[in-house]
Design a protein around this motif. Sequence first.
Motif, short mmCIF file in Angstrom:
data_model
loop_
_atom_site.label_atom_id
_atom_site.label_comp_id
_atom_site.label_asym_id
_atom_site.label_seq_id
_atom_site.Cartn_x
_atom_site.Cartn_y
_atom_site.Cartn_z
N THR A 178 0.87 -1.17 0.00
CA THR A 178 0.00 0.00 0.00
C THR A 178 0.91 1.22 0.00
OG1 THR A 178 -1.74 -1.16 1.22
CG2 THR A 178 -1.80 1.24 1.27
N SER A 179 0.59 2.20 -0.82
CA SER A 179 1.37 3.44 -0.87
C SER A 179 0.66 4.51 -0.07
CB SER A 179 1.53 3.89 -2.33
OG SER A 179 0.26 3.96 -2.96
N GLY A 180 1.40 5.61 0.24
CA GLY A 180 0.71 6.75 0.80
C GLY A 180 1.29 7.33 2.08
N LEU A 181 0.48 8.16 2.75
CA LEU A 181 0.93 9.05 3.81
C LEU A 181 0.97 8.39 5.19
CD1 LEU A 181 -1.06 12.25 2.78
CD2 LEU A 181 1.36 11.76 2.35
N LEU A 182 2.06 8.71 5.91
CA LEU A 182 2.23 8.27 7.29
C LEU A 182 2.76 9.45 8.10
CD1 LEU A 182 4.12 4.93 6.67
CD2 LEU A 182 1.99 5.07 7.93
N VAL A 183 2.29 9.58 9.35
CA VAL A 183 2.87 10.59 10.25
C VAL A 183 3.85 9.89 11.18
CG1 VAL A 183 0.94 10.45 11.92
CG2 VAL A 183 2.43 12.47 11.87
N ILE A 184 5.00 10.51 11.39
CA ILE A 184 6.06 9.97 12.22
C ILE A 184 6.30 10.92 13.39
CG2 ILE A 184 8.49 9.23 12.28
CD1 ILE A 184 6.70 7.65 10.27
N ALA A 185 6.36 10.37 14.61
CA ALA A 185 6.61 11.19 15.80
C ALA A 185 8.11 11.27 16.05
CB ALA A 185 5.90 10.59 17.01
N LYS A 186 8.60 12.49 16.36
CA LYS A 186 10.04 12.68 16.61
C LYS A 186 10.35 12.87 18.10
CE LYS A 186 12.23 15.40 13.66
NZ LYS A 186 12.49 16.56 12.76
N THR A 187 9.30 13.02 18.92
CA THR A 187 9.51 13.16 20.37
C THR A 187 8.52 12.25 21.10
OG1 THR A 187 7.88 14.93 20.68
CG2 THR A 187 10.13 15.60 20.07
N GLU A 188 8.83 11.95 22.36
CA GLU A 188 7.93 11.11 23.18
C GLU A 188 6.56 11.78 23.32
OE1 GLU A 188 8.39 8.18 24.41
OE2 GLU A 188 10.56 7.85 24.42
N ALA A 189 6.56 13.09 23.55
CA ALA A 189 5.30 13.81 23.73
C ALA A 189 4.45 13.77 22.47
CB ALA A 189 5.58 15.27 24.14
N ALA A 190 5.10 13.94 21.31
CA ALA A 190 4.36 13.87 20.04
C ALA A 190 3.81 12.47 19.81
CB ALA A 190 5.27 14.29 18.88
N MET A 191 4.59 11.46 20.16
CA MET A 191 4.13 10.07 20.00
C MET A 191 2.85 9.84 20.82
SD MET A 191 4.60 6.96 18.80
CE MET A 191 6.32 6.74 18.31
N THR A 192 2.87 10.27 22.07
CA THR A 192 1.71 10.08 22.94
C THR A 192 0.50 10.85 22.42
OG1 THR A 192 3.19 9.82 24.83
CG2 THR A 192 0.89 10.33 25.32
#
Length: 341
Positions: free
Chosen positions: A155-169
């Motif tokens: 499957t192609s397409g968009l993903l969001v990646i978290a760069k900090t612990e707070a953003a991940m949560t």
Amino acid sequence: MSEQLGPEPNDEELYEHHKVVASKGQEPLRVDKFLMNFIENATRNQIQKAAKDGHIWVNNVVVKQNYKVKAGDDIRVMFTHPPYEFLLQAEDIPIDVVYEDEVLMVVNKPPGMVVHPGHGNYSGTLINALLHHCKDLPNNTSDRPGLVHRIDKDTSGLLVIAKTEAAMTFLAKQFFDKTSEREYIAIVWGNVEDDEGTIEGHLGRHPKNRLQMHVYPEGDEGKEAITHYKVVDRLGYVTVVSCKLETGRTHQIRVHMKYIGHTIFNDERYGGERILKGTTFTKYKQFVENTFKILPRQALHAKTLGFVHPVTKEFMRFDSELPEDMANAIEKWKHYAKHIE
């Protein structure tokens, strides 16, 4: 009775790579055939070699490849090295970064790229590329750096990646609470009858083929799954649909569309690589085969992604173009559909 060939599997030098307990209704089946339904991307030869080398254990005893699995058997694949997916290496692989700031990035994954390492795919994954691009990515609950959500290899397409612990949560909570926006475009077999609709049906592992997911409409097993679909274009024997996810289960769109009789075009795992609609004419068969070559994967693209930014608290929406292979396949079907009487 199986033959004892080596030390107990709790020997500290052995690492468990796969563990499966055979279900109550399991009919006797050779262990190499049995494991083919559980280990993604493994070949029969690889499994047979593992058995020959003494790496397959059943109920704490090494077995050969012709051992017949029965109900309740505890099957483990053991090696003398840790699973490769835990030995993450940064690799200089180009990635299509759509947006990036201090706390997150949005990437457009090409078809054919595995998101995270696993059996048979230990390098060349999106995570390997991200580790080269960013230092100190936070781990998610599965110890996978940066990943808030995932999409399948083909499957192609968009993903969001978290760069900090707070953003991940913060981002993970939006996916959990179903407040993120995710729209996919798919080509499916057949003429979808309704212009729009909602598919509901719990998703869980298939009782016989564990590499597939299965709809449990009564909700007696699996997890709640809801997909909203809308017809974008009717092209004779296939339909282009937009699917919006309310939940994000493994293979959700692929399984839900098959459940309502519209398997995704060229989705090999769910039977979409066969001609499911159309005529018996040789010319038609050749046309479909040619289209499969243009689009050698399931026709599914994660087109739109929306979420609230962890810091600014603004709602952000990202949109992506259809990849070339899907766009070309749609054009071919449009041309063909004009000639259907």
